[in-house]
Motif scaffolding. Structure first.
Motif, short mmCIF file in Angstrom:
data_model
loop_
_atom_site.label_atom_id
_atom_site.label_comp_id
_atom_site.label_asym_id
_atom_site.label_seq_id
_atom_site.Cartn_x
_atom_site.Cartn_y
_atom_site.Cartn_z
N LEU A 183 0.72 -1.01 -0.68
CA LEU A 183 -0.19 0.68 0.22
C LEU A 183 0.84 0.77 0.20
CD1 LEU A 183 -2.49 -1.17 2.01
CD2 LEU A 183 -2.97 -1.00 -0.25
N SER A 184 1.98 1.06 1.06
CA SER A 184 2.82 2.78 1.09
C SER A 184 3.89 2.39 -0.30
CB SER A 184 3.58 2.62 2.27
OG SER A 184 3.20 1.79 3.22
N GLY A 185 3.72 1.50 -1.40
CA GLY A 185 4.77 2.11 -2.55
C GLY A 185 3.27 2.22 -3.09
N TYR A 186 2.16 1.83 -3.40
CA TYR A 186 1.28 1.83 -4.68
C TYR A 186 1.10 3.93 -4.35
CZ TYR A 186 -3.25 3.45 -6.31
OH TYR A 186 -4.81 3.65 -7.44
N GLY A 187 0.91 4.07 -3.24
CA GLY A 187 1.04 5.65 -2.22
C GLY A 187 1.53 6.13 -3.42
N MET A 188 3.28 5.70 -2.52
CA MET A 188 4.35 6.64 -3.46
C MET A 188 3.96 6.45 -4.78
SD MET A 188 7.63 4.80 -1.46
CE MET A 188 7.39 3.69 -1.37
N LEU A 189 3.43 5.42 -6.05
CA LEU A 189 3.49 5.55 -7.67
C LEU A 189 2.55 6.77 -7.35
CD1 LEU A 189 3.79 1.85 -7.97
CD2 LEU A 189 4.90 3.91 -8.66
N PHE A 190 1.27 6.95 -6.62
CA PHE A 190 0.52 7.13 -7.18
C PHE A 190 0.77 9.36 -7.35
CE2 PHE A 190 -2.87 10.88 -5.71
CZ PHE A 190 -3.84 9.91 -6.08
N PHE A 191 1.53 9.28 -5.68
CA PHE A 191 2.97 10.43 -6.80
C PHE A 191 3.36 11.20 -8.09
CE2 PHE A 191 2.48 10.79 -1.32
CZ PHE A 191 1.49 11.80 -1.07
N VAL A 192 3.90 10.06 -7.82
CA VAL A 192 4.70 9.85 -8.78
C VAL A 192 3.54 10.36 -9.80
CG1 VAL A 192 6.70 8.81 -11.18
CG2 VAL A 192 6.53 8.54 -8.44
N ALA A 193 2.49 9.76 -10.17
CA ALA A 193 1.96 9.47 -11.56
C ALA A 193 0.81 11.12 -11.50
CB ALA A 193 0.52 8.85 -11.75
N ASP A 194 1.21 11.36 -10.74
CA ASP A 194 0.23 12.97 -10.45
C ASP A 194 0.73 13.91 -10.34
OD1 ASP A 194 -2.08 14.30 -9.17
OD2 ASP A 194 -0.35 15.10 -8.16
N ILE A 195 1.74 13.68 -10.37
CA ILE A 195 3.33 15.04 -10.52
C ILE A 195 3.35 14.82 -12.67
CG2 ILE A 195 5.76 15.19 -11.54
CD1 ILE A 195 4.52 16.68 -8.79
N ILE A 196 3.83 13.51 -13.20
CA ILE A 196 3.43 13.10 -14.30
C ILE A 196 2.37 14.20 -15.40
CG2 ILE A 196 3.96 12.01 -16.74
CD1 ILE A 196 5.38 9.35 -14.58
N ALA A 197 1.34 13.32 -14.29
CA ALA A 197 0.09 14.40 -15.50
C ALA A 197 -0.02 16.34 -15.63
CB ALA A 197 -1.47 13.52 -14.37
N THR A 198 0.01 16.17 -13.90
CA THR A 198 0.19 17.65 -13.77
C THR A 198 1.45 18.51 -15.06
OG1 THR A 198 -0.16 17.67 -11.39
CG2 THR A 198 1.04 19.56 -12.07
N VAL A 199 2.67 17.34 -15.23
CA VAL A 199 3.13 18.02 -16.32
C VAL A 199 2.75 18.24 -17.50
CG1 VAL A 199 6.28 18.45 -16.49
CG2 VAL A 199 5.75 18.53 -14.54
N LYS A 200 2.28 16.92 -17.68
CA LYS A 200 1.65 17.02 -19.25
C LYS A 200 1.01 17.13 -19.95
CE LYS A 200 5.97 14.71 -20.42
NZ LYS A 200 6.54 15.16 -22.02
N ARG A 201 -0.17 17.46 -18.23
CA ARG A 201 -2.23 17.32 -18.80
C ARG A 201 -1.83 18.68 -18.54
NH1 ARG A 201 -6.99 14.97 -17.98
NH2 ARG A 201 -7.46 15.21 -19.54
#
Length: 337
Positions: free
Chosen positions: A225-243
């Protein structure tokens, strides 16, 4: 009161009889000596038969001929899962052993339904893609098969994987006549997320080592669950920058990572003002800033629906968020206010 004829067809009667027969067989198996000797293997077999086999029979005998919505398959599968857990002895499947099966089952069921309806999904996606962006088109195409609520859960999971695996290849989908609206360049959001990820890795590793001595399975799930939470943060940053968000002559399209999104008619924006601190919390207000203090507050003259991850939605009358150039944004919004 009589039921409609479509609900008492020979196909449905056949499905019910086969289901009752299968349940009786599995109940008999669960009470044999062999089952007590191999409880784990046979429990998985019972779950497979009652859930996957029954759902497959329902699809071919009932859902496909009657052209029922695919969401009915999910209902049947969950119902049969409940029946299976009721039939199985409580000591046959420990929680630590059944949860991985449930995770695989849920993911496999979604893939099965999507595969059975792939033509409908692709055709609807292509039609919607002519007038909308890729994410909106995908959401609309999946809704035709899974329904709105289930689609939002699927999209929530899928967007994280999508931006993690393919986000770096995305190109701008902002219309030519639109004004981009970035939110990450001046907020320090990227640096803050990197810091959180570094701390999360250290703390997660320490917690895992401590829990592993006491309860290995719990340590595994907490780490997952902790690892998934960190992946969520990474995906959020990528989406913020790219979209990023953007504004057109008639609408404000807010797209804040994978967290919040909304399409706001500019005519509904009553005021846009600069702020220097987080506004006092009140009903109908939403703070969309992430790891930073908002600098713009939008007030609407009617509630606006904001969509969040995993089907979360909220009716908003005030929205606070961070903009890289707040003065220019407030001036741009005020031109047509």
């Amino acid at each position: 009161m009589t039921f409609p004829r479509r609900f008492i067809t020979p196909r449905i009667v056949a499905f019910l009889l086969l289901t009752v027969l299968l349940i009786w067989i599995e109940m008999s198996v669960a009470r044999t000596v062999t089952f007590s000797q191999q409880p784990i293997v046979l429990s998985i077999g019972v779950l497979f038969d009652l859930v996957f086999v029954t759902t497959g029979v329902f699809y071919w005998l009932v859902a496909k001929p009657l052209r029922l919505a695919s969401s009915r398959l999910i209902f049947v599968a969950l119902l049969m899962l409940r029946v299976a857990l009721f039939i199985l002895p409580q000591t046959s499947l420990l929680p630590n052993q059944i949860w991985p099966f449930l995770v695989v089952f849920s993911e496999g069921l979604v893939l099965l339904i999507a595969g059975l309806n792939i033509r409908t999904i692709v055709r609807t996606y292509r039609n919607l893609r002519l007038t909308t962006d890729a994410e909106t088109a995908l959401r609309g195409s999946l809704t035709t098969v899974f329904g709105k609520k289930a689609t939002e859960l699927i999209i929530g999971e899928g967007l994280v994987l999508y931006y993690l695996l393919l986000g770096w290849r995305l190109r701008s989908d902002i219309p030519v006549d639109a004004q981009p609206l970035t939110t990450h360049r001046q907020s320090g959001q990227i640096a803050l997320v990197i810091g959180i990820l570094m701390v999360g890795v250290v703390e997660g590793s320490a917690v895992h080592l401590l829990l592993a001595r006491w309860h290995p399975m719990m340590a595994f799930w907490i780490t997952l669950l902790s690892g998934y939470g960190m992946l969520f943060f990474v995906a959020d940053i990528i989406a913020t920058v790219k979209r990023p968000s953007y504004i057109t002559a008639n609408q404000l399209h807010l797209r804040l990572g994978v967290r919040w999104r909304a399409t706001i008619p500019r005519s509904t924006i009553a005021t846009s003002s600069l702020i220097s601190e987080k506004p006092t919390k009140q009903i109908g207000q939403l703070n969309g800033s992430f790891l930073t203090i908002p600098n713009v507050l939008l007030t609407f003259n009617e509630p606006i629906c904001f969509l969040g991850p995993y089907g979360i939605s909220k009716e908003v009358c005030q929205f606070a968020f961070f903009v890289d150039d707040p003065v220019a944004f407030v001036r741009l919004v005020a031109e047509d206010s």
